[in-house]
Scaffold this motif. Structure first.
Motif, short mmCIF file in Angstrom:
data_model
loop_
_atom_site.label_atom_id
_atom_site.label_comp_id
_atom_site.label_asym_id
_atom_site.label_seq_id
_atom_site.Cartn_x
_atom_site.Cartn_y
_atom_site.Cartn_z
N THR A 194 -9.66 7.02 -18.84
CA THR A 194 -8.26 6.86 -18.45
C THR A 194 -8.19 6.14 -17.10
N PRO A 195 -7.40 5.07 -16.98
CA PRO A 195 -7.34 4.32 -15.71
C PRO A 195 -6.90 5.21 -14.54
N ALA A 196 -7.47 4.94 -13.38
CA ALA A 196 -7.14 5.68 -12.16
C ALA A 196 -7.43 4.79 -10.97
N PRO A 197 -6.80 5.05 -9.81
CA PRO A 197 -7.07 4.25 -8.61
C PRO A 197 -8.52 4.42 -8.16
N LEU A 198 -9.03 3.39 -7.51
CA LEU A 198 -10.38 3.48 -6.95
C LEU A 198 -10.43 4.57 -5.88
N PRO A 199 -11.54 5.29 -5.78
CA PRO A 199 -11.64 6.31 -4.74
C PRO A 199 -11.93 5.69 -3.39
N ARG A 200 -11.63 6.41 -2.35
CA ARG A 200 -12.02 6.00 -1.00
C ARG A 200 -13.40 6.57 -0.72
N VAL A 201 -14.28 5.70 -0.22
CA VAL A 201 -15.65 6.15 0.05
C VAL A 201 -15.87 6.46 1.53
N ALA A 202 -14.92 6.09 2.38
CA ALA A 202 -15.08 6.35 3.81
C ALA A 202 -15.28 7.84 4.10
N LEU A 262 -20.59 0.16 -9.77
CA LEU A 262 -20.42 -0.70 -8.61
C LEU A 262 -21.39 -0.21 -7.54
N PHE A 263 -22.34 -1.07 -7.18
CA PHE A 263 -23.39 -0.71 -6.24
C PHE A 263 -23.09 -1.35 -4.88
N ASP A 320 -14.78 0.52 2.39
CA ASP A 320 -13.58 0.68 1.55
C ASP A 320 -12.88 -0.66 1.33
N THR A 321 -12.77 -1.43 2.39
CA THR A 321 -12.13 -2.74 2.29
C THR A 321 -12.94 -3.67 1.37
N ALA A 322 -14.24 -3.64 1.52
CA ALA A 322 -15.11 -4.50 0.71
C ALA A 322 -15.00 -4.14 -0.77
N ILE A 323 -15.01 -2.85 -1.09
CA ILE A 323 -14.88 -2.43 -2.49
C ILE A 323 -13.55 -2.88 -3.07
N ALA A 324 -12.48 -2.73 -2.30
CA ALA A 324 -11.15 -3.16 -2.76
C ALA A 324 -11.12 -4.67 -3.00
N ASN A 325 -11.75 -5.44 -2.11
CA ASN A 325 -11.78 -6.89 -2.26
C ASN A 325 -12.56 -7.31 -3.51
N VAL A 326 -13.70 -6.67 -3.74
CA VAL A 326 -14.51 -7.02 -4.91
C VAL A 326 -13.78 -6.62 -6.18
N ALA A 327 -13.16 -5.44 -6.18
CA ALA A 327 -12.41 -5.00 -7.36
C ALA A 327 -11.27 -5.96 -7.67
N LEU A 344 -24.76 3.12 -2.11
CA LEU A 344 -23.60 3.90 -2.50
C LEU A 344 -23.18 3.39 -3.88
N ILE A 345 -23.08 4.29 -4.85
CA ILE A 345 -22.85 3.90 -6.24
C ILE A 345 -21.55 4.54 -6.75
N LEU A 346 -20.66 3.69 -7.28
CA LEU A 346 -19.46 4.17 -7.96
C LEU A 346 -19.71 4.10 -9.46
N HIS A 347 -19.75 5.27 -10.09
CA HIS A 347 -19.93 5.33 -11.53
C HIS A 347 -18.56 5.26 -12.21
N ASP A 348 -18.44 4.39 -13.20
CA ASP A 348 -17.18 4.21 -13.95
C ASP A 348 -15.99 4.03 -13.02
N PRO A 349 -16.06 3.08 -12.10
CA PRO A 349 -14.96 2.92 -11.13
C PRO A 349 -13.67 2.54 -11.82
N GLY A 350 -12.56 3.04 -11.26
CA GLY A 350 -11.26 2.74 -11.81
C GLY A 350 -10.86 3.59 -13.00
N THR A 351 -11.59 4.68 -13.24
CA THR A 351 -11.26 5.61 -14.32
C THR A 351 -11.16 7.02 -13.76
N ARG A 352 -10.58 7.94 -14.54
CA ARG A 352 -10.46 9.33 -14.10
C ARG A 352 -11.83 10.02 -14.07
#
Length: 438
Positions: A241-249, A83-84, A64-71, A267-275
């Motif tokens: 529509t913009p939305a907060p990143l999900p938590r993957v933990a 986001l892979f 979760d921390t790593a994804i937030a840092n990269v974003a 672990l793949i986030l499809h369309d991260p940061g959207t609804r």
């Protein structure tokens, strides 16, 4: 009746025909050699970047921390569509996050450590996959060569009815074309199951674009995603529509709790940061050829089910097994060593096959000295050129022009061999290039 073509025209036509045949054999040889080298794809990545942080496992909170840092590092860039997160595996014990614009290694706490720098391994993979051509054209061409290997293997068996009976009969001590023929036939028999498996799976992977596009056009109105959905699953409706990143933990904890025997590899986030964002987990299954099963989750961590690559239809399981079977990504280092040995043997079969044809032409009084020299240039030039690109990686780093170096080196070595042969012929000597058997 007057001949349709002059003797000079016929001679030029024969030369062009032979040259085209040599190019086809050269590309087939190149595919075999690079396929052998790319078996060590993960090991090459570790060799290229030995200072990247490694770990056997990483905690869900660190991801979760790593994804937030990269974003956060992507602020101001175009939004990424995927986001892979590459999770640590036995073959590549590193945590790497890839977006549409960057790829970085992260440490065990989720901090960005260094950019991913494995351009040479990626070059080698692209050379095998598509001959450095655009994906559609290159992969289709490589797929056709896979089908060619199948045809060559089957026709070789039919043309040599005693090939299995003489499987261990080797007259290798002879120093003529008989030894070349023996090596060719013996290696072809010993590697036949491997060659067929590699050729069939390679043809399927390479012809994916044509077969997938044809299916989409004929049965799904041109919708490629819909054509692949019965095998690899369908994509949910997009919502930009913009939305907060999900938590993957919570997702990773769910996998550890409910699927303890499954090892998460991606672990793949499809369309991260959207609804419309959703999470997909790729989980490896022990003692299975499949590359993994897809586990689908909503942005809130709700489990939506699996695709069926592990326990669905036979067609799904077969499609999910092709990649690992082709590249030897199962069974660990012993399987990789076996693939390398068989790959070297298959490369030798392709090389000796052309020498056998050249020997037959010479016995008929039609020595092809220039073609023989060119073929020696190819068989030597391809591995030397690959080595040259690796040296360039060590000297100039990740930004070295690997494609240019490889093709220039290969063509230069081949041209030098042909030039040397012609100079020797002009002096009235025999071919300057030796036969396959010393």
């Amino acid at each position: 009746m007057k001949a349709l073509f002059t003797k000079d025209t016929v001679r030029r036509g024969v030369a062009a025909h032979s040259a085209i045949g040599l190019i086809c054999c050269a590309l087939l040889y190149l595919i075999c050699v690079t396929g052998t080298a790319i078996v060590l794809y993960e090991e090459w990545q570790r060799f290229e970047q030995p200072d990247a942080p490694e770990m056997q496992a990483v905690t869900p909170s660190a991801i979760d921390t790593a994804i937030a840092n990269v974003a956060a590092s992507e602020t101001g860039r175009e939004p990424t569509t995927h986001l892979f997160v590459h999770m640590p595996t036995d073959a590549l014990p590193r945590t790497t996050i890839t977006t549409d614009t960057q790829a970085v290694h992260v440490d065990g706490k989720g901090a960005i450590a260094v950019p991913e720098e494995n351009a040479w391994a990626e070059f080698l993979l692209a050379l095998h996959y598509r001959l450095n051509l655009p994906a559609v054209w290159g992969m289709t061409l490589v797929g056709l060569f896979g089908a060619m290997i199948v045809a060559l293997a089957v026709s070789g068996i039919v043309a040599h009815p005693r090939i299995f009976r003489d499987a261990f009969r080797l007259r290798a001590r002879r120093r003529d074309d008989v030894a070349t023929l023996d090596w060719h036939n013996r290696l072809a028999v010993w590697t036949l199951p491997f060659a067929l498996a590699m050729a069939l799976t390679g043809a399927m992977i390479g012809l994916f674009y044509i077969s997938g596009s044809s299916l989409a056009q004929t049965a799904y109105g041109g919708d490629g995603d819909a054509a692949l959905a019965p095998v690899f699953g369908a994509e949910p409706e997009a919502d930009d529509t913009p939305a907060p990143l999900p938590r993957v933990a919570p997702v990773l904890r769910y996998m550890a709790r409910d699927y303890p025997a499954v090892r998460v590899s991606y672990l793949i986030l499809h369309d991260p940061g959207t609804r419309g964002q959703h999470i997909q987990v790729v989980g490896e299954h022990d003692r299975r050829l499949i590359f993994g099963e897809y586990y689908a989750f909503g942005a809130d961590g709700t489990f939506h089910g699996t695709t069926g690559l592990a326990d669905g239809t036979l067609g799904q399981q077969f499609a999910a097994s092709i990649y690992n079977l082709h590249f030897g990504n199962y069974g660990g280092l012993p399987v990789k060593i076996a693939y390398i040995l068989f790959g070297i043997a298959l490369s030798a079969v392709v090389a000796t096959g052309t020498f056998i044809w050249l020997d037959k032409q010479a016995r008929k009084g039609r020595p092809r000295r220039t073609i023989r020299a060119g073929w020696w240039g190819v068989t030597i030039g391809v591995p030397v050129a690959i080595g040259a690109t690796l040296i360039a990686r060590l000297i100039w780093g990740n930004g070295a022009p690997f494609v240019a170096i490889f093709w220039i080196a290969t063509l230069a070595i081949t041209a030098a061999a042909v030039h040397r042969s012609r100079r020797a012929g002009a002096r009235g000597t025999a071919s300057a290039t030796p036969g396959f058997a010393p």
